[in-house]
Design a protein around this motif. Structure first.
Motif, short mmCIF file in Angstrom:
data_model
loop_
_atom_site.label_atom_id
_atom_site.label_comp_id
_atom_site.label_asym_id
_atom_site.label_seq_id
_atom_site.Cartn_x
_atom_site.Cartn_y
_atom_site.Cartn_z
N ILE A 86 -3.21 10.31 -7.85
CA ILE A 86 -2.14 10.27 -6.85
C ILE A 86 -1.05 11.26 -7.23
O ILE A 86 -0.52 11.22 -8.34
CB ILE A 86 -1.54 8.85 -6.75
N VAL B 238 -3.84 1.36 -1.78
CA VAL B 238 -3.59 2.36 -0.74
C VAL B 238 -3.97 1.85 0.65
O VAL B 238 -3.69 2.53 1.64
CB VAL B 238 -4.33 3.69 -1.04
N SER C 12 1.13 5.40 0.68
CA SER C 12 0.63 6.53 1.47
C SER C 12 0.62 7.74 0.53
O SER C 12 1.67 8.16 0.04
CB SER C 12 1.54 6.78 2.67
N THR C 13 -0.54 8.27 0.25
CA THR C 13 -0.68 9.33 -0.74
C THR C 13 -1.06 10.65 -0.07
O THR C 13 -1.16 10.75 1.14
CB THR C 13 -1.74 8.96 -1.79
N PRO D 49 -9.96 6.59 0.29
CA PRO D 49 -9.30 7.89 0.22
C PRO D 49 -10.32 9.02 0.25
O PRO D 49 -11.41 8.91 -0.32
CB PRO D 49 -8.57 7.84 -1.14
N PRO E 221 0.82 -1.22 0.00
CA PRO E 221 0.00 0.00 0.00
C PRO E 221 0.85 1.27 0.00
O PRO E 221 1.87 1.36 0.68
CB PRO E 221 -0.81 -0.12 1.29
N PHE F 158 3.70 10.46 -3.17
CA PHE F 158 3.39 9.28 -2.39
C PHE F 158 4.66 8.68 -1.80
O PHE F 158 5.78 8.93 -2.27
CB PHE F 158 2.67 8.22 -3.23
#
Length: 267
Positions: free
Chosen positions: A233, A201, A40-41, A59, A38, A236
């Protein structure tokens, strides 16, 4: 009790005896897990639905998403209700029930299964979407929990439709069968199809079953994945800590199951 017996059999007989059609090479399994790590955005995760089973992390990128498609109607439709309360039209489908247990003016229900063909009992996801709404350029959200048939639905979906789903939340079943080489070939194609357009994600294991362990790879049989379309995105990194603060056990009366470390990037 059944899961304890299954674990014991795996220890005694070995995975090769459980999967006589061929055991997947550990390197192939590990490679798939690495692709699914996954991100992290710049989009914070929020929770829609209840604190237990039927709630998912998504999200916070819902502005402009006016429609959610949700095949598989279980005992709870509170995720769908939360979507409707945000102003989304929610299309639901399931041949095995008469209607959702709760009602909302923005719910639209079709008494059919979603699969690889269209007939009296089934419909393809493309047929369902395009017959439900004439617009062909709006962003959609997909939440799918159909007890193992999710793989064939993704494989049969057109690329054009996949690109319309801004967010995909999918519960994948029988993941312990990734050690079964024929199943791995089938399931990995479905994941690759999603990853063409989306990035993972979030992952949350369902604690209704215990994990299978082999070669330092631990696989929970049922897990919830959240994907965000790649064009949404910006910056990230990789998530390095689980569970998320908003994660919650699916079944409160069973032991917790934390996402194994082999599924995400280590610090």
């Amino acid at each position: 009790m059944r899961e304890n017996i299954k674990s014991l059999l795996i220890t005694i007989l070995g995975l090769k005896n459980l999967f006589p059609a061929g055991l997947t090479d550990s390197g192939r399994v590990r490679s798939l897990l690495e692709k699914l790590r996954p991100l992290s955005t710049d989009k914070q995760l929020i929770r829609l639905g209840p604190a237990t089973d039927g709630g998912y992390l998504v999200p916070d990128d819902l502005a402009g998403v006016k429609v959610c498609f949700s095949p598989g109607v279980g005992c709870s439709s509170h995720f769908e209700k939360d979507c409707a309360n945000l102003g989304m039209n929610v299309f639901m489908a399931d041949k095995s029930v008469e209607r959702p247990r709760i009602e909302h003016e923005l719910f639209h229900f079709t008494k059919k299964f979603v699969g690889v063909r269209t007939n009296d009992d089934f419909m393809t996801i493309d047929h369902w979407v395009f017959s439900s709404m004439p617009e062909k350029d709006t962003d959609l959200m997909l939440q799918i929990d159909i007890e193992g048939f999710e793989y064939e639905v993704f494989l049969s979906a057109t690329d054009a439709l996949m690109r319309r789903f801004r967010i995909i939340i999918a519960e994948f079943h029988q993941l312990d069968q990734l050690w079964n080489r024929p199943f791995f070939n089938f399931a990995s194609h479905a994941f690759d199809k999603i990853l063409q357009t989306h990035a993972c994600v979030h992952i949350h294991p369902n604690n209704n079953k215990r994990s299978i362990k082999k070669d330092n790879i631990e696989i929970p049989p049922v897990m919830e994945f959240t994907f965000l379309r790649r064009d949404r995105i910006g910056h990230f990194s990789y998530q390095t800590s689980f569970p998320h603060a908003l994660d919650s056990d699916n079944i409160s009366c069973m032991p917790s199951l934390v996402l194994p470390k082999c599924w995400y990037r280590q610090e």
